[in-house]
Design an enzyme around this catalytic site. Structure first.
Site, PDB file in Angstrom:
ATOM      1  N   MET A   1       0.841  -1.195   0.000  1.00  0.00           N
ATOM      2  CA  MET A   1       0.000   0.000   0.000  1.00  0.00           C
ATOM      3  C   MET A   1       0.884   1.256   0.000  1.00  0.00           C
ATOM      4  O   MET A   1       1.090   1.907   1.020  1.00  0.00           O
ATOM      5  CB  MET A   1      -0.918  -0.003   1.223  1.00  0.00           C
ATOM      6  CG  MET A   1      -2.007   1.037   1.123  1.00  0.00           C
ATOM      7  SD  MET A   1      -3.234   0.824   2.434  1.00  0.00           S
ATOM      8  CE  MET A   1      -2.223   1.178   3.856  1.00  0.00           C
ATOM      9  N   PRO A   2       1.412   1.603  -1.189  1.00  0.00           N
ATOM     10  CA  PRO A   2       2.257   2.789  -1.272  1.00  0.00           C
ATOM     11  C   PRO A   2       1.453   4.062  -0.961  1.00  0.00           C
ATOM     12  O   PRO A   2       0.295   4.176  -1.352  1.00  0.00           O
ATOM     13  CB  PRO A   2       2.711   2.808  -2.743  1.00  0.00           C
ATOM     14  CG  PRO A   2       2.412   1.437  -3.266  1.00  0.00           C
ATOM     15  CD  PRO A   2       1.254   0.931  -2.473  1.00  0.00           C
ATOM     16  N   HIS A   3       2.102   4.975  -0.249  1.00  0.00           N
ATOM     17  CA  HIS A   3       1.480   6.269   0.015  1.00  0.00           C
ATOM     18  C   HIS A   3       2.550   7.235   0.458  1.00  0.00           C
ATOM     19  O   HIS A   3       3.661   6.828   0.805  1.00  0.00           O
ATOM     20  CB  HIS A   3       0.384   6.148   1.074  1.00  0.00           C
ATOM     21  CG  HIS A   3       0.865   5.594   2.378  1.00  0.00           C
ATOM     22  ND1 HIS A   3       1.162   4.258   2.540  1.00  0.00           N
ATOM     23  CD2 HIS A   3       1.142   6.168   3.565  1.00  0.00           C
ATOM     24  CE1 HIS A   3       1.575   4.047   3.782  1.00  0.00           C
ATOM     25  NE2 HIS A   3       1.574   5.190   4.430  1.00  0.00           N
ATOM     26  N   ALA A   4       2.223   8.517   0.455  1.00  0.00           N
ATOM     27  CA  ALA A   4       3.141   9.534   0.972  1.00  0.00           C
ATOM     28  C   ALA A   4       2.300  10.517   1.782  1.00  0.00           C
ATOM     29  O   ALA A   4       1.163  10.197   2.159  1.00  0.00           O
ATOM     30  CB  ALA A   4       3.894  10.209  -0.168  1.00  0.00           C
ATOM     31  N   LEU A  12      -2.409   4.950  -2.292  1.00  0.00           N
ATOM     32  CA  LEU A  12      -3.334   5.724  -1.470  1.00  0.00           C
ATOM     33  C   LEU A  12      -2.912   7.181  -1.457  1.00  0.00           C
ATOM     34  O   LEU A  12      -1.734   7.479  -1.276  1.00  0.00           O
ATOM     35  CB  LEU A  12      -3.289   5.133  -0.052  1.00  0.00           C
ATOM     36  CG  LEU A  12      -4.041   5.829   1.056  1.00  0.00           C
ATOM     37  CD1 LEU A  12      -5.535   5.672   0.840  1.00  0.00           C
ATOM     38  CD2 LEU A  12      -3.632   5.221   2.398  1.00  0.00           C
TER      39      LEU A  12
END
Lengths: 92, 146
Positions: free
Chosen positions: B64-67, B103
């Protein structure tokens, strides 16, 4: 009881962890405040138990908290075992 | 809410990627096309893995990549990729990754409802099995809507 869930940004895995722990504790009838936070905000927080993923162990283990580590934040069954064990150890 | 975020425009099945970075960029590009994030956000998602490690692989086979919101989020959004060939993110517990959900959140609270639905969805072993085997976006969308 205060539980803090931790991940890199405080809104991905820590949030999913918080929601699943909230559900588990509610089912067990255990009252606790569960808060999600990012790694940078952890220091200074008052927590009976910190929960995070194996992957972040090296960044959390030397901060002086009781820490429980999980492999998956979405596997509720495994999470329940880990959380209940950790809470049981706190009471000893 | 999950059904509003994951649509035919933000779901891609059986995509071919060479490595984890390409997977994040491809998922991120869907968010850019939705006008939900700036290009800088895609770079920030890649940078987060390089700097903080592959902790975004939060369950076996699932990343679940996000920043951060300030890295260029305009509105809440998600994209979903399933990978034709799973790729390693460098997470010994949970590699290889076969599904990626990027996300974008505007703050720590507004996406809670979507995340709760996502957590329930990811916990549903039957649905996860179906997702891995289906090749039709509409079938996935139907699984998400329920």
């Amino acid at each position: 009881m205060n539980i803090v869930t931790v991940c890199g940004m405080g809104m991905g895995s820590s949030l999913v962890l918080k929601m699943n722990i909230d559900d588990i504790l509610k089912q067990k009838g255990i009252k606790a405040e569960v808060e999600a936070c990012d790694l940078g905000s952890l220091v200074g927080k008052v927590a009976d138990l910190v929960v995070t993923t194996n992957e972040l162990k090296s960044q959390v283990e030397d901060k002086g908290y009781n820490v429980a580590y999980v492999r998956s934040v979405i596997d509720k069954k495994a999470l329940e075992t880990i959380i209940m064990d950790a809470i049981g150890n706190l009471k000893k | 809410m999950l059904g509003e975020l994951l649509t035919k425009d933000t779901v891609r099945l059986n995509v071919k990627v060479k490595n984890w970075e390409e997977a994040i960029r491809m998922g991120g590009q869907l968010l850019v096309q939705e006008d939900a994030v700036e290009q800088s956000y895609v770079e920030a998602m890649v940078r987060a893995v390089k700097e903080l490690g592959p902790y975004i692989v939060i369950a076996p086979g699932f990343a679940m990549p996000h920043a951060r919101a300030e890295d260029g989020v305009k509105k809440i959004a998600m994209s979903l990729l399933t990978l034709e060939s799973p790729v390693a993110f460098g997470n010994p517990d949970n590699d290889p990754v076969a599904m990626v959900i990027c996300l974008a959140a505007v703050d720590h609270t507004t996406h809670i409802k979507a995340m709760r639905e996502l957590a329930v969805f990811l916990n549903d072993a039957d649905k996860m099995r179906q997702i891995k085997s289906t090749r039709e976006v509409n079938d996935i969308l139907a699984l998400i809507q329920v």
